[in-house]
Design an enzyme around this catalytic site. Structure first.
Site, PDB file in Angstrom:
ATOM      1  N   ARG A  50       0.837  -1.212   0.000  1.00  0.00           N
ATOM      2  CA  ARG A  50       0.000   0.000   0.000  1.00  0.00           C
ATOM      3  C   ARG A  50       0.868   1.258   0.000  1.00  0.00           C
ATOM      4  NH1 ARG A  50      -4.498   0.773   4.560  1.00  0.00           N
ATOM      5  NH2 ARG A  50      -2.659   1.190   5.841  1.00  0.00           N
ATOM      6  N   ARG A  98      11.191  26.093  -1.032  1.00  0.00           N
ATOM      7  CA  ARG A  98       9.731  25.979  -1.096  1.00  0.00           C
ATOM      8  C   ARG A  98       9.158  26.464  -2.421  1.00  0.00           C
ATOM      9  NH1 ARG A  98       5.014  28.749  -0.157  1.00  0.00           N
ATOM     10  NH2 ARG A  98       3.352  27.508   0.805  1.00  0.00           N
ATOM     11  N   HIS A 100       5.425  25.078  -4.835  1.00  0.00           N
ATOM     12  CA  HIS A 100       4.389  24.046  -4.790  1.00  0.00           C
ATOM     13  C   HIS A 100       4.694  22.869  -5.700  1.00  0.00           C
ATOM     14  CE1 HIS A 100       2.303  27.173  -2.638  1.00  0.00           C
ATOM     15  NE2 HIS A 100       1.265  26.377  -2.419  1.00  0.00           N
ATOM     16  N   LYS A 145      -2.720   7.184   1.306  1.00  0.00           N
ATOM     17  CA  LYS A 145      -2.397   7.349   2.731  1.00  0.00           C
ATOM     18  C   LYS A 145      -1.416   8.512   2.855  1.00  0.00           C
ATOM     19  CE  LYS A 145      -2.097   4.511   6.880  1.00  0.00           C
ATOM     20  NZ  LYS A 145      -3.226   5.142   7.550  1.00  0.00           N
ATOM     21  N   LEU A 201      -9.948   4.990   2.709  1.00  0.00           N
ATOM     22  CA  LEU A 201      -8.678   4.278   2.658  1.00  0.00           C
ATOM     23  C   LEU A 201      -8.987   2.776   2.641  1.00  0.00           C
ATOM     24  CD1 LEU A 201      -5.529   4.663   2.891  1.00  0.00           C
ATOM     25  CD2 LEU A 201      -5.833   3.897   5.244  1.00  0.00           C
TER      26      LEU A 201
HETATM   27  N1  PDD Z   1      -5.024   4.944  10.236  1.00  0.00           N
HETATM   28  N2  PDD Z   1      -9.127   4.987   7.253  1.00  0.00           N
HETATM   29  C1  PDD Z   1      -8.317   5.978   7.655  1.00  0.00           C
HETATM   30  C2  PDD Z   1      -8.656   7.384   7.298  1.00  0.00           C
HETATM   31  C3  PDD Z   1      -7.158   5.673   8.410  1.00  0.00           C
HETATM   32  O1  PDD Z   1      -6.336   6.665   8.793  1.00  0.00           O
HETATM   33  C4  PDD Z   1      -6.892   4.332   8.767  1.00  0.00           C
HETATM   34  C5  PDD Z   1      -5.683   3.933   9.566  1.00  0.00           C
HETATM   35  C6  PDD Z   1      -7.784   3.331   8.346  1.00  0.00           C
HETATM   36  C7  PDD Z   1      -7.567   1.874   8.672  1.00  0.00           C
HETATM   37  O2  PDD Z   1      -6.496   1.355   7.930  1.00  0.00           O
HETATM   38  P1  PDD Z   1      -5.625   0.123   8.458  1.00  0.00           P
HETATM   39  O3  PDD Z   1      -6.571  -0.958   8.798  1.00  0.00           O
HETATM   40  O4  PDD Z   1      -4.766  -0.203   7.291  1.00  0.00           O
HETATM   41  O5  PDD Z   1      -4.853   0.608   9.678  1.00  0.00           O
HETATM   42  C8  PDD Z   1      -8.884   3.698   7.578  1.00  0.00           C
HETATM   43  C9  PDD Z   1      -3.754   4.707  10.876  1.00  0.00           C
HETATM   44  C10 PDD Z   1      -3.710   3.540  11.785  1.00  0.00           C
HETATM   45  C11 PDD Z   1      -3.296   6.010  11.515  1.00  0.00           C
HETATM   46  O6  PDD Z   1      -3.369   7.007  10.819  1.00  0.00           O
HETATM   47  O7  PDD Z   1      -2.837   6.018  12.656  1.00  0.00           O
END
Ligand code: PDD
Length: 282
Positions: A50, A98, A100, A145, A201
């Protein structure tokens, strides 16, 4: 504590991050949180895949192979002697004056990863948690992410200020996901969750839970549902790397089911625990 800094494991005092790091200035980077159970990384391949997928989506090049990164993470938890906890890992587009648009010539990305010893939230996993609805005001690439978490930060803060464990976000009437978790409702023995799209996500724990659903014999429907439908669910769950399969017992003060962890939730928790047998030996 030792930190993975690019491809070297160094003492935390040695890490130097530039004030013009694009992660610091623009949130221009990506991250992962990976669980450590009994000194081993859980679903490491999925998290690393991922991470590289997020990197591709923002045209960021990680200058190590997945295998090298995998080995470095193992080395890090060994050196830091972590038994149970997690790895936080981020990669930014690097440091440059800096502007963008992307730096030209391209600069090296900056990778940092550290470990944290934590315990599982056992009381919450048994008793369940309270949550509230918060409007989802984030951008339209929630599949990445990204380090840009301001929308998530504000949603979580609103939840915490209301004494809630998590914010359940919705775009209009449609439930998307938590501020740092995926969410699921169970009604008449069917589990509903938002389909994988640009609006959520694609959680690694979500994938594990969908496998668990097959094992315990609960039908899965990956379809969006509304706030109103959410309140009528028999059971409600959120999931993340650290929260695992977390029962939700009330939303905005409305009790879900009988206000206790539901039977399907417990079955899913048991199926989830079987996938991390190492923990049970601890
Ligand atoms: N967050 N959706 C969002 C917006 C998230 O930030 C997360 C995880 C998940 C769950 O994803 P996973 O099962 O892969 O952890 C869903 C992490 C843990 C964090 O930002 O701390």
């Amino acid at each position: 504590m030792k930190i993975l800094w690019n491809d070297q494991i160094v003492d935390e005092k040695e890490v130097k991050i530039g004030y013009e790091d694009r992660g610091y200035q623009f949130g221009d980077g990506i991250y992962e949180v990976i669980k450590i159970y009994n000194a081993d990384v859980f679903t490491a391949t999925e998290h690393i895949d991922r991470l590289y997928a997020s990197a591709d989506k923002i045209q960021l090049v990680i200058p190590y192979t997945k295998d090298v990164l995998h080995k470095m993470l193992h080395e890090l938890i060994e050196i830091n002697e972590v038994q149970n906890g997690h790895i936080y890992l981020q990669v930014t587009r690097g440091t440059s004056p800096r502007q963008h648009n992307f730096p030209l010539p391209v600069v090296e990305s900056v990778l940092t990863a550290y470990t944290k010893e934590t315990t599982r939230p056992l009381a919450e996993l048994e008793n369940g948690v309270k949550v509230c609805f918060v409007e989802d005001v984030r951008w339209l690439r929630c599949d990445i992410k990204s380090l840009n978490l301001l929308g998530n930060v504000l949603a979580k803060q609103e939840a915490v200020s209301k004494n809630c464990y998590e914010a359940i976000q919705h775009r209009g009437e449609i439930i998307t996901e938590g501020s740092s978790s995926n969410v699921y409702g169970i009604k008449d023995g069917v589990l509903y969750t938002h389909p994988v799209s640009n609006l959520i996500l694609n959680g690694i724990t979500r994938k594990v839970i969908l496998d668990c659903c097959q094992e315990v014999g609960i039908q899965v429907v990956e379809e969006a549902f509304t706030k109103e439908q959410a309140l009528e669910m028999d059971e409600f769950i959120m999931s993340s790397t650290n929260a695992e399969v977390m029962p939700i017992i009330s939303i905005d003060g409305h009790m879900i089911g009988n206000g206790k962890r539901g039977e399907w939730t417990e079955k899913l928790q048991q199926a989830f625990e079987k996938k991390i047998p190492a923990t049970l030996e601890v």
